[in-house]
Write a protein that holds these residues in place. Sequence first.
Motif, PDB file in Angstrom:
ATOM      1  N   CYS A 181      -0.381  -2.921  -7.333  1.00  0.00           N
ATOM      2  CA  CYS A 181      -1.897  -3.385  -7.021  1.00  0.00           C
ATOM      3  C   CYS A 181      -1.838  -3.707  -5.446  1.00  0.00           C
ATOM      4  O   CYS A 181      -2.984  -2.891  -5.152  1.00  0.00           O
ATOM      5  CB  CYS A 181      -1.769  -4.729  -8.002  1.00  0.00           C
ATOM      6  N   PHE A 182      -1.239  -4.532  -5.085  1.00  0.00           N
ATOM      7  CA  PHE A 182      -1.669  -4.675  -3.573  1.00  0.00           C
ATOM      8  C   PHE A 182      -1.444  -3.466  -2.587  1.00  0.00           C
ATOM      9  O   PHE A 182      -2.343  -3.485  -1.708  1.00  0.00           O
ATOM     10  CB  PHE A 182      -0.640  -5.791  -3.143  1.00  0.00           C
ATOM     11  N   LEU A 183      -0.678  -2.537  -3.004  1.00  0.00           N
ATOM     12  CA  LEU A 183      -0.297  -1.739  -2.074  1.00  0.00           C
ATOM     13  C   LEU A 183      -1.215  -0.432  -2.328  1.00  0.00           C
ATOM     14  O   LEU A 183      -1.222   0.771  -1.765  1.00  0.00           O
ATOM     15  CB  LEU A 183       0.977  -1.130  -1.773  1.00  0.00           C
ATOM     16  N   SER A 184      -2.134  -0.435  -3.423  1.00  0.00           N
ATOM     17  CA  SER A 184      -2.960   0.621  -3.742  1.00  0.00           C
ATOM     18  C   SER A 184      -3.841   0.929  -2.726  1.00  0.00           C
ATOM     19  O   SER A 184      -4.573   0.191  -2.040  1.00  0.00           O
ATOM     20  CB  SER A 184      -3.903   0.144  -5.020  1.00  0.00           C
ATOM     21  N   GLU A 193       3.460  -4.569   3.118  1.00  0.00           N
ATOM     22  CA  GLU A 193       3.889  -5.676   2.795  1.00  0.00           C
ATOM     23  C   GLU A 193       3.799  -6.886   3.724  1.00  0.00           C
ATOM     24  O   GLU A 193       3.683  -8.115   3.104  1.00  0.00           O
ATOM     25  CB  GLU A 193       5.194  -5.540   1.864  1.00  0.00           C
ATOM     26  N   GLU A 194       4.401  -6.645   4.853  1.00  0.00           N
ATOM     27  CA  GLU A 194       4.245  -7.591   5.956  1.00  0.00           C
ATOM     28  C   GLU A 194       3.000  -8.258   6.291  1.00  0.00           C
ATOM     29  O   GLU A 194       2.833  -9.361   6.533  1.00  0.00           O
ATOM     30  CB  GLU A 194       5.206  -7.113   7.105  1.00  0.00           C
ATOM     31  N   ASP A 195       2.062  -7.053   6.417  1.00  0.00           N
ATOM     32  CA  ASP A 195       0.590  -7.761   6.534  1.00  0.00           C
ATOM     33  C   ASP A 195       0.094  -8.589   5.446  1.00  0.00           C
ATOM     34  O   ASP A 195      -0.467  -9.750   5.822  1.00  0.00           O
ATOM     35  CB  ASP A 195      -0.275  -6.371   6.407  1.00  0.00           C
ATOM     36  N   TYR A 196       0.335  -8.199   4.185  1.00  0.00           N
ATOM     37  CA  TYR A 196      -0.186  -9.296   3.076  1.00  0.00           C
ATOM     38  C   TYR A 196       0.630 -10.454   3.283  1.00  0.00           C
ATOM     39  O   TYR A 196      -0.234 -11.515   3.033  1.00  0.00           O
ATOM     40  CB  TYR A 196       0.456  -8.626   1.755  1.00  0.00           C
ATOM     41  N   ALA A 197       2.024 -10.520   3.483  1.00  0.00           N
ATOM     42  CA  ALA A 197       2.739 -11.680   3.881  1.00  0.00           C
ATOM     43  C   ALA A 197       2.118 -12.656   4.638  1.00  0.00           C
ATOM     44  O   ALA A 197       1.709 -13.877   4.663  1.00  0.00           O
ATOM     45  CB  ALA A 197       4.110 -11.648   4.145  1.00  0.00           C
ATOM     46  N   ALA A 198       1.554 -12.119   5.614  1.00  0.00           N
ATOM     47  CA  ALA A 198       1.015 -12.821   6.855  1.00  0.00           C
ATOM     48  C   ALA A 198      -0.529 -13.279   6.519  1.00  0.00           C
ATOM     49  O   ALA A 198      -0.815 -14.541   6.644  1.00  0.00           O
ATOM     50  CB  ALA A 198       0.901 -11.992   8.179  1.00  0.00           C
ATOM     51  N   TRP A 211       7.782  -9.529  -4.389  1.00  0.00           N
ATOM     52  CA  TRP A 211       7.123  -8.388  -4.850  1.00  0.00           C
ATOM     53  C   TRP A 211       7.770  -7.794  -5.997  1.00  0.00           C
ATOM     54  O   TRP A 211       9.087  -7.632  -6.323  1.00  0.00           O
ATOM     55  CB  TRP A 211       7.125  -7.490  -3.893  1.00  0.00           C
ATOM     56  N   LEU A 212       6.999  -7.569  -7.278  1.00  0.00           N
ATOM     57  CA  LEU A 212       7.470  -6.808  -8.210  1.00  0.00           C
ATOM     58  C   LEU A 212       7.249  -5.381  -8.068  1.00  0.00           C
ATOM     59  O   LEU A 212       6.019  -4.900  -7.479  1.00  0.00           O
ATOM     60  CB  LEU A 212       7.281  -7.300  -9.649  1.00  0.00           C
ATOM     61  N   ASP A 213       7.555  -4.194  -8.510  1.00  0.00           N
ATOM     62  CA  ASP A 213       7.268  -2.899  -8.470  1.00  0.00           C
ATOM     63  C   ASP A 213       5.828  -2.678  -9.178  1.00  0.00           C
ATOM     64  O   ASP A 213       4.980  -1.887  -8.648  1.00  0.00           O
ATOM     65  CB  ASP A 213       8.189  -1.907  -9.088  1.00  0.00           C
ATOM     66  N   GLY A 214       5.717  -2.989 -10.609  1.00  0.00           N
ATOM     67  CA  GLY A 214       4.600  -2.513 -11.437  1.00  0.00           C
ATOM     68  C   GLY A 214       4.427  -3.377 -12.465  1.00  0.00           C
ATOM     69  O   GLY A 214       5.201  -4.135 -12.928  1.00  0.00           O
TER      70      GLY A 214
END
Length: 366
Positions: A181-184, A193-198, A211-214
Amino acid sequence: MTDAAPLHLLPTAPTPRELGFAMPPEWAEHQATWMSWPADDELWFGHLAGVRDEFAQLVRTIARFEPVHLLVRDEESEQDARSRLSGANVTYHRVPLDDVWIRDNGPMFITQGQPTPHAPLSLVNWRFNAWGGKFHWEQDDRVPEYVAGWLNLPHWDRPEVLEGGGLEVNGAGVGLTTRSCFLSKARNPGLSEEDYAALLRGALGVDKLLWLDGGLENDHTDGHIDTITRFVDPRTIVTSVAEDPNDANYPVMQKNLADLRAMTDLNGDPFRIVELPLPAKRLEGAEGRLPPTYANFYIGNGFVVVPQYGDPNDARALEVLRPLFPGREVIGLRSRAIIEGGGSFHCMTQQQPVGQPWTGEAWKGQ
C-alpha cells in the motif's frame, strides 16, 4: 461549533509532534464516530438496497454507545437515512460525497497528550486519491476540511496521499502498515520506508513504523493493514490467517505471521500475536474475488462490531476476538452486501477522540 474558518497549519509550521500531538489508538475514549451514507447503486453493483440495510444496522448499533455524525450527499440520501435511523443518536451533515469509505478519505484526529475530555484536539488532513485514482475522489478529498470547519479545529494540511485504513497505531509509539500500500507508485512516488517513518513520526507521533509485505487478494486498496492485521491493545496484535494452503492468501498471511512474531515494541519486547481466521468460503463479486475479513472490526466506547458474512468461520472469529476486549461488547453484524464494495465496518467509520478543540495558540506565536 462555529462557521469560522479554522486555522490551516501547512507543512512549514511546527509538526504536530513538536507541539505534543499524536494519534490516539482506536480503543481510547471517543467523542463520536463519523460515517458517510451509501448513495450510488452503480458503485455497489446493484446491491445498494441491501448495503443500506446493513449500514443502517451498523449505524444504529454504534449510536447505542456513542454519537454518530453522518454525512449525506443529497436529499434522497438524507431522507433515506432519516427514515431508517429514526430515534438514533445521529447528527446529519449535507456534504458532497463520492463514496462511503471515510476511514480513508476522512481526517486523522490527533490529541495533545493523552486523549481526555479536556485534551486539545486537532486533525491532519492528508490528500486522498481513491487508492491511486481507481474511482472518483474529488468530493471525498474535501471531507476533512468540512469536519475541521464544523468543529472549528486548527489543523495541519499535508500534501502526501495517506489513507487511514493503511495505518494501525498502538498508542505507545508503534505503527503498522504494508509495503504493497504505502510504497505504491500511485500514491507518493519516491517516498521510501525511511521517508514514511519520518513523516508519520512528525505528523502522528509514530516513533517506530513496522512493515508487512502485503494484504488480501483483489483488495483495491493495495493491501490495507486494517483488512488483515490490527492492534487490540498496546502489546497485542491480531492477524488474519488462511487455512487452505491452496488459497492465494495463504502464503502472504503466513509470511505476515512470521514477520509479526519477529517484531518488537519500543522497548524491544515482542508482541503477543493472535491468529484470526479468514472466512472459509471464497466470495465472488462483479469484479472477481471479494476480500472478506474479520479483521475489519471497529472499536468504540464499550463495543466492538465485527463483520459477518454467513460463513462457517463467523462464530469462530467472534470467539477469538471476545477475550481480547474485556469490558466491551463484541457484536457480530451482517456485512455480506457491504463487502461487494470491497470493504467493511472499519473502512466505513472514523473515530473522533474525546477532547476540546485546540485553539492553535501554541503555534501562532512561533
